[in-house]
Design a protein around this motif. Structure first.
Motif, PDB file in Angstrom:
ATOM      1  N   GLN A 136     -41.834 -76.222  12.159  1.00  0.00           N
ATOM      2  CA  GLN A 136     -40.439 -76.525  12.485  1.00  0.00           C
ATOM      3  C   GLN A 136     -40.318 -75.486  13.752  1.00  0.00           C
ATOM      4  OE1 GLN A 136     -37.944 -75.442   9.313  1.00  0.00           O
ATOM      5  NE2 GLN A 136     -38.601 -77.572   8.304  1.00  0.00           N
ATOM      6  N   PHE A 137     -39.561 -75.977  14.885  1.00  0.00           N
ATOM      7  CA  PHE A 137     -39.214 -75.080  15.899  1.00  0.00           C
ATOM      8  C   PHE A 137     -37.732 -75.306  16.069  1.00  0.00           C
ATOM      9  CE2 PHE A 137     -43.545 -77.006  16.229  1.00  0.00           C
ATOM     10  CZ  PHE A 137     -44.068 -75.863  16.668  1.00  0.00           C
ATOM     11  N   PRO A 138     -37.253 -74.183  16.300  1.00  0.00           N
ATOM     12  CA  PRO A 138     -35.525 -74.294  16.345  1.00  0.00           C
ATOM     13  C   PRO A 138     -35.164 -74.906  17.865  1.00  0.00           C
ATOM     14  CG  PRO A 138     -36.413 -71.890  16.841  1.00  0.00           C
ATOM     15  CD  PRO A 138     -37.751 -72.908  16.209  1.00  0.00           C
ATOM     16  N   ASP A 176     -28.402 -74.720  19.833  1.00  0.00           N
ATOM     17  CA  ASP A 176     -27.366 -75.350  19.231  1.00  0.00           C
ATOM     18  C   ASP A 176     -26.196 -76.076  20.405  1.00  0.00           C
ATOM     19  OD1 ASP A 176     -28.322 -74.397  16.845  1.00  0.00           O
ATOM     20  OD2 ASP A 176     -27.090 -72.467  16.882  1.00  0.00           O
ATOM     21  N   GLN A 233     -30.550 -77.292   9.524  1.00  0.00           N
ATOM     22  CA  GLN A 233     -30.366 -76.071   8.499  1.00  0.00           C
ATOM     23  C   GLN A 233     -28.946 -75.655   8.784  1.00  0.00           C
ATOM     24  OE1 GLN A 233     -32.980 -75.574   6.580  1.00  0.00           O
ATOM     25  NE2 GLN A 233     -34.328 -76.881   7.557  1.00  0.00           N
ATOM     26  N   ARG A 260     -27.932 -75.782  12.374  1.00  0.00           N
ATOM     27  CA  ARG A 260     -28.649 -75.344  13.255  1.00  0.00           C
ATOM     28  C   ARG A 260     -29.914 -76.378  13.238  1.00  0.00           C
ATOM     29  NH1 ARG A 260     -29.421 -68.832  12.427  1.00  0.00           N
ATOM     30  NH2 ARG A 260     -27.167 -68.273  12.654  1.00  0.00           N
ATOM     31  N   GLU A 274     -33.515 -78.133  14.057  1.00  0.00           N
ATOM     32  CA  GLU A 274     -34.942 -77.599  14.212  1.00  0.00           C
ATOM     33  C   GLU A 274     -35.567 -78.852  14.570  1.00  0.00           C
ATOM     34  OE1 GLU A 274     -36.164 -75.516  10.861  1.00  0.00           O
ATOM     35  OE2 GLU A 274     -34.989 -73.586  11.225  1.00  0.00           O
ATOM     36  N   LYS A 290     -30.878 -67.422  22.166  1.00  0.00           N
ATOM     37  CA  LYS A 290     -31.219 -68.565  21.512  1.00  0.00           C
ATOM     38  C   LYS A 290     -29.813 -69.112  21.362  1.00  0.00           C
ATOM     39  CE  LYS A 290     -33.248 -70.869  17.502  1.00  0.00           C
ATOM     40  NZ  LYS A 290     -32.189 -71.357  16.970  1.00  0.00           N
ATOM     41  N   GLN A 294     -34.087 -64.578  21.250  1.00  0.00           N
ATOM     42  CA  GLN A 294     -35.565 -65.337  20.993  1.00  0.00           C
ATOM     43  C   GLN A 294     -36.608 -64.755  21.899  1.00  0.00           C
ATOM     44  OE1 GLN A 294     -36.204 -69.602  20.226  1.00  0.00           O
ATOM     45  NE2 GLN A 294     -37.203 -69.441  22.040  1.00  0.00           N
TER      46      GLN A 294
END
Length: 833
Positions: A151-153, A156, A183, A191, A193, A282, A320
């Motif tokens: 998983q990669f964020p 937003d 999430q 959020r 991902e 981020k 980040q």
């Protein structure tokens, strides 16, 4: 078209909600309305006049003001309708970015009533903002060795609307190798991902293009998109790691722009590009991106613009760290802004009086103040106070309002204007202060009576003044102001000698000048006592009195009046003859013998009434003299045989005034040595008295005849001497010494006389009858041998007055009663021996 109709329907429902909400809140003395955001300027918010029960005329007459504490005035009150309307287009997201319930507050001040009403307007959110990504182009690097399911964020999306109008969902499109997972964050936010669904093969596809879409729950829904470009790279087996999972820093709000707030650090065990770490935010809003700056190489976070505790007390960011191989780590950053006492209290005069009556009761409200401080804690606690010793005090009300009320009675005569300084100080260290000055003028009330400059007034006025002469000026002052201080004067009622006081004097109503209305006579009025009243122009009028004593000063305006010898009377019935006075003195009188006494009075007073006597004219100047102070006529030497028998003396009587006034008295003195001479002279006097009807010029004729007779007597001198001898012998025969025939033994009280003439015997006396103002007065002067000035009692009218011993009074010469008229003269015989 359909969308516009639905929007209009939503606004109608919002207006209905406003009306229902206001009706419920008005009962609590506080109005609450609700209005959608983005309403055009002038849109209806609520009927304030109706909800508060105020009449439109009252609003116009009393005056009103709508006060908002913000920097922008968003509402206005329509004076004609009493409606609250929008004054600007309202953007809820701009006003209340992070507040769930956006409420604007304002106060309605009714000037005439010194009352205020709180109004709250809730700004309802509408779906006027679409979700937005801070970065619309996202570049990701993934190793071909990345395991499926990784998983990669993703960044937003941000939607400033609230509730259903805010961000609701994400979706991903574009490639089968990736899927989307959403999430839930710690604050309940979503959020997104990026999930690797299928293994990557760089040789098969070096790049993958994806589209991330964010949608809100509005009707219709709004969306925002971001493009994702995934680059497949060789393997990178170590991800960067932050030194702290969460960073917390406290900074004061007055920290300078450019200051370093915190430095985040992350390490990567890889080498080369895979071990080179870079930093980025981020999760950050557009507002926060304008405040904070992150150096991508060093991890230093610095300040781009000044912080304000009132705008934001804390900020939550995500940082980040990523390496060249696409691996990353995240850390939370919490920046807490501490309040600094950099805001002075804001003191606003909501309503104030400019004038107040001095009889206003204690507790009267003169001003309504509002105070607030944008700081927090002790820095925002405000204390208000009044400066100086003023008759006012502060009363605290709710909502930061203070009332300035009177603490006691006001007195305009002591202080006519007040500059009341209200000072507000916060609890910071050092304390910041602000002040407001209330200018208040005290209106006058007629509470002071006129007061004269002197307790009593007195003045001297010379008699015989001109009518209208200024006597003096009284002056009274009134401590009041304006019409209440205008003083007018008038005389109190009184009478003088039976006449009204106003016929003697008058006072000028405006100036207080006192004038004499008539010529005053000291001999009639010696002084005037009066009261002057001063009245002000108040309603009711107040007054004060003062006594005035006017003394009449005597002037020498009356000449001496000769009482004896009586002056020649005025002609009776226009042509009557005057009677003369004859004084008899024996020729054997020694020097200094009293012959007569001139009696005079002066109606003046003081020095003007001091009289002096002098001999102005005499037939024989050296024979007689006059006492300068007593008026007594005495012989200066013994009479000689050659001296004439009859002498005329003119005595000058003058006072000591300036200039001196005078009068004259004429005396006729007869020197008689024998009874024959006495009777001859008495006979001549009787002849003169027997002709009362003759004119006054008959005396002159008789004098001419007398001169002729003297000439004849000179020719018959020898015969006259012989006759005198014979006559003396005959008298001695008729009056023998032992029988009391001699005049030497006659008692003092015995006298003989005819009308107008009287011979003195052994004593000397005068009887004078005075007539003045129809009242009869009698004076009597006596002189013994010692010439004293005592006045013996007058003999009774029925007392006999014989001339020669005890002989029958009928045989004597006629005796006249002692009741003469005002122009009669009397003469008593003086002893010849």
């Amino acid at each position: 078209m359909f969308s516009a109709g639905r929007r209009w329907g939503r606004r109608q429902r919002a207006l209905l909600w406003v009306i229902l909400l206001a009706a419920g809140e008005a009962a609590w003395g506080q109005l609450r309305y609700s209005v959608p955001e983005e309403m055009p300027k002038g849109s209806f918010v609520g009927d304030v006049a109706k909800d508060l029960g105020l009449q439109l005329l009252d609003l116009g007459d009393r005056g009103f003001r709508l006060i908002e504490r913000g920097r922008t005035q968003y509402f206005a009150l329509h004076g004609k309708t009493g409606h609250l309307v929008t004054a600007e287009r309202i953007d809820r997201e701009q006003l209340c970015e992070r507040v769930q319930q956006c409420v604007l507050r304002c106060e309605l001040i009714v000037e005439g009533e010194m009352k205020f009403y709180e109004i709250e307007v809730e700004i309802k959110d509408i779906n006027d903002n679409a979700p937005t990504f801070r970065e619309t182009e996202i570049d990701l690097r993934m190793s071909e060795m990345t395991a499926p399911g990784s998983q990669f964020p993703l960044p937003d999306a941000h939607d400033t609307d609230l509730g259903r109008n805010s961000l609701q969902s994400y979706d991903l499109s574009g490639d089968e190798h990736f899927s989307l997972a959403v999430q839930a964050g710690p604050g309940g936010d979503q959020r997104p991902e990026l999930v690797l669904a299928k293994a990557l093969d760089r040789e098969e596809a070096a790049f993958h293009e994806l589209v991330l879409r964010a949608s809100d729950g509005g009707d219709p829904a709004r969306t925002g998109t971001a493009r994702i470009r995934v680059t497949v790279v060789d393997a990178n087996d170590n991800a960067p790691v932050f030194s702290q999972a969460e960073y917390t820093v406290r900074v004061p709000e007055d920290v300078p722009v450019g200051s370093v707030l915190v430095t985040v650090t992350a390490t990567d065990n890889d080498e080369g590009v895979n071990g080179h770490v870079k930093y980025s935010f981020k999760k950050i809003t557009e507002k926060e991106s304008n405040i904070f700056h992150l150096d991508s190489e060093t991890g230093v976070i610095s300040l781009l613009q000044r912080l304000d505790f009132d705008d934001g007390a804390s900020y939550g960011l995500e940082v980040q760290a990523y390496d060249g191989g696409g691996l990353f780590d995240t850390a939370n950053l919490r920046i807490i802004v501490t309040d600094v006492n950099d805001n002075a209290p804001e003191l606003t005069v909501s309503s104030a009086l400019s004038e107040i009556s001095e009889d206003a009761p204690p507790g009267t409200v003169v001003a309504l103040l509002h105070v607030q401080d944008r700081d927090s804690g002790a820095n925002g606690e405000v204390r208000c106070s009044l400066e100086g010793d003023v008759p006012f005090r502060l009363q605290s009300s709710h909502g930061g309002y203070y009332s300035v009320v009177t603490a006691g009675e006001l007195d305009r005569e002591q202080v006519s204007e007040y500059n009341v300084t209200v000072r507000a100080a916060d609890g910071g260290s050092p304390s910041l202060q602000s002040s407001a000055v209330l200018a208040l003028r005290v209106l006058d009330v007629n509470d002071n009576a006129p007061v004269f400059a002197e307790e009593r007034y007195s003045a001297r006025l010379a008699e015989n003044n001109a009518a209208g002469a200024l006597v003096l000026t009284v002056r009274a002052t009134d401590a009041d102001w304006g019409q209440n201080a205008r003083v007018r004067y008038r005389l109190s009622e009184g009478r003088v000698r039976g006449a009204p006081l106003s016929s003697y004097v008058s006072v000028q109503a405006e100036t207080g000048a006192l004038y004499a209305l008539r010529s005053l006579d000291y001999e009639q009025v010696r002084e005037l006592r009066l009261w002057v009243r001063a009245e002000d122009g108040g309603a009711p009028a107040l007054s004060g009195n003062v006594s005035v004593l006017l003394l009449i000063a005597d002037e020498n305006d009356n000449a001496p009046q000769v009482l004896y010898p009586p002056p020649a009377a005025a002609a009776r019935r226009g042509s009557g003859a005057a009677r003369s006075v004859v004084e008899l003195a024996p020729r054997s009188s020694p020097a200094g013998a009293l012959v007569a006494k001139v009696v005079a009075v002066d109606a003046d007073a003081g020095q003007n009434a001091w009289l002096s006597y002098e001999l102005a004219k005499a037939t024989e100047p050296g024979l007689f003299r006059v006492g300068p102070h007593s008026g007594e006529v005495r012989t200066a030497r013994s009479p000689l045989a050659r001296d004439a028998a009859r002498h005329s003396l003119v005595v000058l009587v003058k006072d000591h005034g300036r200039p001196a006034l005078s009068a004259t008295a004429t005396l006729s003195v007869v020197l008689a040595e024998s009874v024959a001479e006495l009777l001859a002279e008495l006979g001549g006097a009787a002849d003169e008295a027997a002709a009362p009807g003759e004119p006054a010029g008959s005396l002159t004729r008789w004098l001419v005849l007398a001169v002729a007779a003297v000439s004849c007597l000179f020719l018959a001198f020898l015969l006259l001497l012989l006759a005198l001898r014979l006559r003396r012998w005959r008298r001695q025969q008729l009056l023998p010494p032992d029988s009391g025939a001699s005049l030497r033994g006659v008692p003092v009280s015995h006298f003989v006389g005819i009308d107008g003439v009287r011979a003195f015997l052994q004593s000397y006396s005068h009887e004078v009858s005075l007539t003045a103002d129809s009242r009869e007065s009698r004076l009597r002067f006596s002189a013994a041998a010692a010439c004293c000035d005592t006045l013996p009692a007058r003999p009774l009218p029925d007392e006999p007055a014989p001339l020669l011993g005890d002989e029958d009074p009928a045989a004597a010469l006629p005796v006249h009663p002692a009741a003469p008229s005002s122009d009669d003269c009397r003469l008593r015989l003086r002893g010849l021996f």
